[in-house]
Design a protein around this motif. Structure first.
Motif, mmCIF file in Angstrom:
data_model
loop_
_atom_site.group_PDB
_atom_site.id
_atom_site.type_symbol
_atom_site.label_atom_id
_atom_site.label_comp_id
_atom_site.label_asym_id
_atom_site.label_seq_id
_atom_site.Cartn_x
_atom_site.Cartn_y
_atom_site.Cartn_z
ATOM 1 N N ILE A 25 49.426 43.732 60.558
ATOM 2 C CA ILE A 25 49.807 42.774 61.588
ATOM 3 C C ILE A 25 48.590 42.172 62.294
ATOM 4 O O ILE A 25 48.537 40.958 62.562
ATOM 5 C CB ILE A 25 50.794 43.413 62.609
ATOM 6 N N GLU A 26 47.588 42.972 62.600
ATOM 7 C CA GLU A 26 46.413 42.456 63.292
ATOM 8 C C GLU A 26 45.664 41.436 62.431
ATOM 9 O O GLU A 26 45.285 40.360 62.912
ATOM 10 C CB GLU A 26 45.477 43.608 63.684
ATOM 11 N N THR A 27 45.463 41.784 61.166
ATOM 12 C CA THR A 27 44.783 40.873 60.234
ATOM 13 C C THR A 27 45.575 39.592 60.059
ATOM 14 O O THR A 27 45.011 38.486 60.046
ATOM 15 C CB THR A 27 44.587 41.558 58.872
ATOM 16 N N ALA A 28 46.882 39.719 59.918
ATOM 17 C CA ALA A 28 47.728 38.544 59.701
ATOM 18 C C ALA A 28 47.681 37.589 60.896
ATOM 19 O O ALA A 28 47.557 36.367 60.728
ATOM 20 C CB ALA A 28 49.160 38.974 59.424
ATOM 21 N N LYS A 29 47.767 38.126 62.099
ATOM 22 C CA LYS A 29 47.728 37.275 63.296
ATOM 23 C C LYS A 29 46.376 36.572 63.431
ATOM 24 O O LYS A 29 46.295 35.442 63.911
ATOM 25 C CB LYS A 29 48.023 38.106 64.541
ATOM 26 N N LYS A 30 45.332 37.253 63.011
ATOM 27 C CA LYS A 30 43.993 36.696 63.131
ATOM 28 C C LYS A 30 43.738 35.594 62.100
ATOM 29 O O LYS A 30 43.053 34.617 62.376
ATOM 30 C CB LYS A 30 42.964 37.823 62.954
ATOM 31 N N ASN A 31 44.329 35.757 60.913
ATOM 32 C CA ASN A 31 43.997 34.860 59.803
ATOM 33 C C ASN A 31 45.087 33.859 59.444
ATOM 34 O O ASN A 31 44.868 33.005 58.576
ATOM 35 C CB ASN A 31 43.658 35.683 58.554
ATOM 36 N N CYS A 32 46.223 33.960 60.075
ATOM 37 C CA CYS A 32 47.321 33.039 59.756
ATOM 38 C C CYS A 32 47.789 32.367 61.044
ATOM 39 O O CYS A 32 48.636 32.891 61.768
ATOM 40 C CB CYS A 32 48.465 33.812 59.098
ATOM 41 N N LYS A 33 47.234 31.197 61.341
ATOM 42 C CA LYS A 33 47.504 30.502 62.594
ATOM 43 C C LYS A 33 48.615 29.458 62.480
ATOM 44 O O LYS A 33 49.134 28.980 63.488
ATOM 45 C CB LYS A 33 46.223 29.805 63.090
ATOM 46 N N ASP A 34 48.975 29.092 61.247
ATOM 47 C CA ASP A 34 49.914 27.982 61.056
ATOM 48 C C ASP A 34 51.383 28.417 61.054
ATOM 49 O O ASP A 34 52.268 27.588 61.185
ATOM 50 C CB ASP A 34 49.617 27.260 59.742
ATOM 51 N N TYR A 35 51.624 29.705 60.875
ATOM 52 C CA TYR A 35 52.993 30.197 60.772
ATOM 53 C C TYR A 35 53.272 31.222 61.873
ATOM 54 O O TYR A 35 52.360 31.720 62.526
ATOM 55 C CB TYR A 35 53.235 30.871 59.410
ATOM 56 N N LYS A 36 54.528 31.547 62.022
ATOM 57 C CA LYS A 36 54.908 32.623 62.925
ATOM 58 C C LYS A 36 54.757 33.949 62.189
ATOM 59 O O LYS A 36 55.342 34.139 61.124
ATOM 60 C CB LYS A 36 56.337 32.432 63.423
ATOM 61 N N VAL A 37 53.956 34.834 62.737
ATOM 62 C CA VAL A 37 53.693 36.134 62.121
ATOM 63 C C VAL A 37 54.542 37.189 62.818
ATOM 64 O O VAL A 37 54.525 37.310 64.043
ATOM 65 C CB VAL A 37 52.196 36.502 62.216
ATOM 66 N N ILE A 38 55.280 37.944 62.027
ATOM 67 C CA ILE A 38 56.210 38.935 62.565
ATOM 68 C C ILE A 38 55.920 40.299 61.948
ATOM 69 O O ILE A 38 55.717 40.417 60.737
ATOM 70 C CB ILE A 38 57.665 38.526 62.248
ATOM 71 N N GLU A 39 55.890 41.322 62.775
ATOM 72 C CA GLU A 39 55.812 42.689 62.267
ATOM 73 C C GLU A 39 57.228 43.162 61.977
ATOM 74 O O GLU A 39 58.038 43.343 62.892
ATOM 75 C CB GLU A 39 55.155 43.605 63.307
ATOM 76 N N PHE A 40 57.535 43.334 60.694
ATOM 77 C CA PHE A 40 58.915 43.670 60.352
ATOM 78 C C PHE A 40 59.181 45.167 60.513
ATOM 79 O O PHE A 40 58.281 46.001 60.396
ATOM 80 C CB PHE A 40 59.265 43.202 58.935
ATOM 81 N N LYS A 41 60.426 45.454 60.796
ATOM 82 C CA LYS A 41 60.905 46.847 60.810
ATOM 83 C C LYS A 41 61.668 47.124 59.518
ATOM 84 O O LYS A 41 61.496 48.152 58.881
ATOM 85 C CB LYS A 41 61.804 47.090 62.018
ATOM 86 N N SER A 42 62.517 46.172 59.158
ATOM 87 C CA SER A 42 63.227 46.199 57.877
ATOM 88 C C SER A 42 63.169 44.780 57.322
ATOM 89 O O SER A 42 63.667 43.843 57.966
ATOM 90 C CB SER A 42 64.676 46.646 58.050
ATOM 91 N N VAL A 43 62.560 44.595 56.169
ATOM 92 C CA VAL A 43 62.357 43.245 55.632
ATOM 93 C C VAL A 43 63.669 42.492 55.525
ATOM 94 O O VAL A 43 63.822 41.376 56.042
ATOM 95 C CB VAL A 43 61.661 43.297 54.257
ATOM 96 N N THR A 44 64.636 43.089 54.857
ATOM 97 C CA THR A 44 65.892 42.364 54.624
ATOM 98 C C THR A 44 66.621 42.076 55.935
ATOM 99 O O THR A 44 67.127 40.965 56.137
ATOM 100 C CB THR A 44 66.811 43.157 53.674
ATOM 101 N N GLU A 45 66.682 43.065 56.831
ATOM 102 C CA GLU A 45 67.384 42.857 58.096
ATOM 103 C C GLU A 45 66.701 41.772 58.925
ATOM 104 O O GLU A 45 67.360 40.926 59.548
ATOM 105 C CB GLU A 45 67.452 44.167 58.883
ATOM 106 N N ASP A 46 65.372 41.777 58.932
ATOM 107 C CA ASP A 46 64.640 40.769 59.715
ATOM 108 C C ASP A 46 64.774 39.380 59.101
ATOM 109 O O ASP A 46 64.884 38.383 59.829
ATOM 110 C CB ASP A 46 63.167 41.162 59.826
ATOM 111 N N VAL A 47 64.773 39.307 57.766
ATOM 112 C CA VAL A 47 64.965 38.001 57.112
ATOM 113 C C VAL A 47 66.376 37.483 57.362
ATOM 114 O O VAL A 47 66.577 36.292 57.633
ATOM 115 C CB VAL A 47 64.668 38.105 55.600
#
Length: 361
Positions: free
Chosen positions: A59-81
């Motif tokens: 999550i830390e790396t993703a937030k730092k390197n991906c500024k164009d999208y909404k970055v979410i820390e998932f708990k359950s991939v399918t449930e969150d999608v």
């Protein structure tokens, strides 16, 4: 706008309306569209918003390197999608049919259908992504070029280790060590380092077989750098080379060089294959060249376009392909020579800088 955002905008063209979205689960495709390398992430692309979902480790790396999208820390991939789909009134998801297992597909069917979300599992999404990945960006070309430089540096050094009494496995281990020492994150594939009669096996596996004087030694090798591959094959002679070995080597070299010189934007990939194959067949060894002449290289070591007799692809500028004909004489020896090149408007740029004249080590 980042290059990743531009890619996502092109991907959105398959979405017909706001009720549809794209669900990307393949690790390499997630990297391609987000610029973030991780082993568990997925992406959801709707007409209105793009989401990158990763677990706690990234999550830390993703937030730092991906500024164009909404970055979410998932708990359950399918449930969150599913939750995001409901938020955007999405009731249809495109899946990457090429990259999903039957068990995973059945799992998604059960989970998503129960929430009123249908799945499109034809090859539209996979083909769209493959076609986008065909043309390499400047950044991708730089990564591939660096991977090749690492490979060549390791190759030049390992030539000093190829000698009678050394084993195939030892050469393979040394090459992998050198590549990582020189900056590779990994090798591109299980390295092929084979000697003697085993060189007649296009994908021979290194073992404890010992190199002998008079052997050919074949190395099909590549490095991984920033997620991108290199691919190169060289065949060398150990201490000495007889006239027959030299004859076969020169036939392969002629086929490889002639086919290579035909590479340019606008040529059909199958024509490159034919040029190499015709030379080998004319020399009387057509039955000893049983694989295609080349393939695309990028995030995958084998990807579109394929340089084969059946390929319908017309090459375009900034595609990356290999040219790698060979002759394989059962129970005797084999020769393969491979370069990886960048297609240009009026020719090509060879990533390989090494000589292809027969080397005796």
């Amino acid at each position: 706008m980042s290059i990743q955002s531009d890619r996502v905008n092109k991907l959105k063209r398959i979405i017909e309306d706001k009720s549809q979205a794209v669900f990307i689960t393949n690790e390499k495709n997630v990297y391609y569209f987000s610029g973030v390398q991780n082993s568990e992430g997925v992406m959801l692309v709707t007409l209105d918003e793009t989401y990158l979902l990763v677990d706690f480790r990234y999550i830390e790396t993703a937030k730092k390197n991906c500024k164009d999208y909404k970055v979410i820390e998932f708990k359950s991939v399918t449930e969150d999608v599913i939750s995001l789909c409901k938020k955007h009134s999405v009731d249809t998801l495109y899946l990457e049919a090429e990259n999903i297992t039957v068990s995973r597909y059945n799992f998604y069917i059960k989970k998503f259908n129960a929430q009123g979300i249908s799945l499109i599992s034809n090859d539209l999404l996979s083909k769209t992504i493959s076609n986008l990945r065909l043309i390499k960006s400047e950044e991708e070309i730089k990564f591939i070029d660096e991977a090749q430089k690492i490979t060549e540096k390791a190759y030049n050094e390992v030539l000093n280790y190829i000698k009678p009494g050394e084993s195939e496995r030892a050469i393979s281990i040394e090459l992998e060590y050198l590549m990582k020492k020189f900056g590779a994150s990994n090798v591109s594939f299980d390295l092929i380092t084979i000697t003697g009669k085993k060189t007649s096996l296009p994908h021979g596996v290194p073992s404890d077989d010992i190199i002998s004087e008079g052997d050919f030694f074949t190395m099909d090798i590549g490095s991984l750098y920033m997620g991108y591959h290199s691919d190169m094959t060289r065949t060398v002679a150990v201490k000495s080379c007889d006239d027959y070995q030299r004859e076969i080597y020169n036939i392969v070299l002629k086929a490889q060089s002639t086919a290579l010189n035909s590479v340019k934007s606008g040529i059909k990939a199958s024509n490159i294959d034919k040029i190499a194959r015709d030379i080998i067949e004319k020399a009387g060894y057509g039955k000893n060249f049983g694989h295609s002449t080349g393939h695309g290289v990028g995030l995958d070591i084998h990807e579109l376009p394929f340089v084969s007799t059946k390929s319908e692809c017309i090459l375009s500028e900034n595609m990356v392909i290999t040219v790698e004909p060979g002759i394989y004489l059962e129970n005797k020896f084999g020769v393969r020579i491979e370069d990886m090149v960048l297609v240009k408007e009026n020719g090509f740029k060879n990533f390989a800088t090494l000589s292809k004249e027969l080397i005796i080590v």
